[in-house]
Each structure stands twice: as C-alpha cells, then as structure tokens.
Design an enzyme around this catalytic site. Sequence first.
Site, PDB file in Angstrom:
ATOM      1  CB  SER A 161      -1.080  -0.639   0.905  1.00  0.00           C
ATOM      2  OG  SER A 161      -2.279  -0.757   1.034  1.00  0.00           O
TER       3      SER A 161
ATOM      4  CE  LYS B 239      -5.229  -2.329   1.350  1.00  0.00           C
ATOM      5  NZ  LYS B 239      -3.506  -1.965   1.421  1.00  0.00           N
TER       6      LYS B 239
ATOM      7  CE  LYS C 208       2.069   2.397   5.027  1.00  0.00           C
ATOM      8  NZ  LYS C 208       1.396   1.343   3.528  1.00  0.00           N
TER       9      LYS C 208
END
Length: 314
Positions: free
Chosen positions: A108, A182, A250
């Site tokens: 990711s 994502k 994150k």
Amino acid sequence: MQSPYPEPITPSKTRIGWIGIGIMGSAMASRLLDAGYSLTLYARNPSKALPLKSKGAHLANSPHDIAHCSDVVFTIIGGPPDVRSIVLGPDGILSGLSSGGVTVDMTSSHPSLAREISKAARAKHCWAVDAPVSGADVGAREGKLAIMAGGDAGVVEWLSPLFQIMGKCTYMGGAGCGQSCKIANQIVGSANLVGLSEAFTFAERAGLDLKTLFDGIRSGAAGNMIMELFGERMMERDFRPGGFVEYLVKDLGMGMDVAEDTEDERVTALPGASLCKQLFSAMIANGDGKLGLQGLITVIERLNGIDKRQLSFK
C-alpha cells in the site's frame, strides 16, 4: 495491448522474484510455490525466509540480484520509503531488471510514487504495475485477496495467472490507479471498523450478548466483509494482527496527502477518513500500534471509561 513477453506465464518458464515476507507476503509467496513456480527471495533478515526455503525458494543477496534472475519481481513491504529504496535505489530492482521485465508493487503505497516508478521502468524498457491488496491474513492464506491493479492493461492481463493464485484482480486504470483504489478501500474499511467497535461497545453497555448481536445483524444491511474478518476476533479479544494498525494509519495519511494537495484541482474533503485516522492513531499513542485492526475497540472503550487492557492479547 501487447504483453511484455511472447509466451504466457507458466510455472516451468516464468521466473519470479519476491521481496517482503511478513504476515501477508509470506502467505502469498507460499501459494506461488505451491502452484509450482520457481521463486527467488530477498529478505533483510534471511532467517525469516527459512519456511519458504524449506518449500524450495531460493535466496538472493540484494534486490538487484533478485531482479537480474527474475522475469517478474513482486514487492509487498512497509511503505513508500521502503518501496522507493527497494525499487529505485542504486542496488534496487530496476538496476537489475532486464529489458521487458516487470516489477509489481503490492505494497500500500502512494499513487504519485507508483507513477514515478512506472516512468522509470519504461525508461529502461521494463514495466511496472501497482497492485495493492485487501483481505488481511485470511485472504492471503486462502488466495481470496482483492487485488487492485494499475498500469498497462496488457501487462496486467499477462500477469493474471499469478494474480489468480492470490485472489481476484480488478484492473483500475493507468499507473497509480491501483494505489488510489487501495486508499479508497482503506477509507471504507476503517469506517466499518469504527462502526463495529462502537456497535459492540454500545451493545455490551445495553446488556446484549455480543455473539447473539453478531448473528442478528450480520445477514442484514449492516453485514459486511470487515465484520466477517474481524467481528469474532474482536468479541474474543483476540488482537493478534492480520495487518498492523500502523500501516492503516499510513494508508489513511496518504489519502489525506492527496486530498490536501493544493496542486491537484480534484481536491477532496475527507472528514470521515480524517476522524478514522485520529482514532486509529490513538491506538498507536496508547502503545498498541502492533495490534491487529480489530484492536480499535480498545480506543472506543477507553473513550467510554472502560479499560479491558488485561484481556487485549490472546
């Protein structure tokens, strides 16, 4: 669209490199080995590779070396700084990948970095695909991951035999589109986890049995994959990670970065994602950054004056 090689991917001919053997990566790599593919690994800590070596994987000394002996190199590592170093660094994948080779980043990561890698790959007559995944550790083990791919459509189609071993691939568009998808996935997933945590906390205070509640709502409109993946773990206080909360923070942070980019005319307000990021960040502040995502309920409980920390690990 023209595929990078004249021949299709097959276990007997296609050489695969793999970098990243954490909770997700090790299960995904293991599935490729079980399917008969030749796999070469790079691991900063070689001892972590022993289970995969016992299944026939080989070990390389650097990302450059692994790329030099591979047709396709997969990465699933920590985040954008790691991806930049492993792929674009002086001893990175692109320094060793032969013309026509493909690097597939399943981390990711940031959409802009995916576009930068794609441009650098094409300059070397190679290909880059960004293909992050969703489905946690269960999906990785069972080959049921959602794979969100960005890059050249022909290359993504050529890679389909490998993606099918790991899950279901959806082509999202050009370079960076897989990473954007994502981030959107994480916005939805994090909101569902907040809702599930609040529902369980509310229901317990109302005197309801959580397992009965779970059975009562899972087949209705409120039921979703997040509930199926994490509901029972949350009820059982099993906070072992299928994915680390620090990675979700994150990912949501990257969404905030894109939304706040004043040079992008498509600026988006993301108030829900911002709130989710704050709540998951509170887990890290509480010292629980290594818990699984289902550990978010501890934050909601603390906001309600409930402290069950002694039951937080199994």
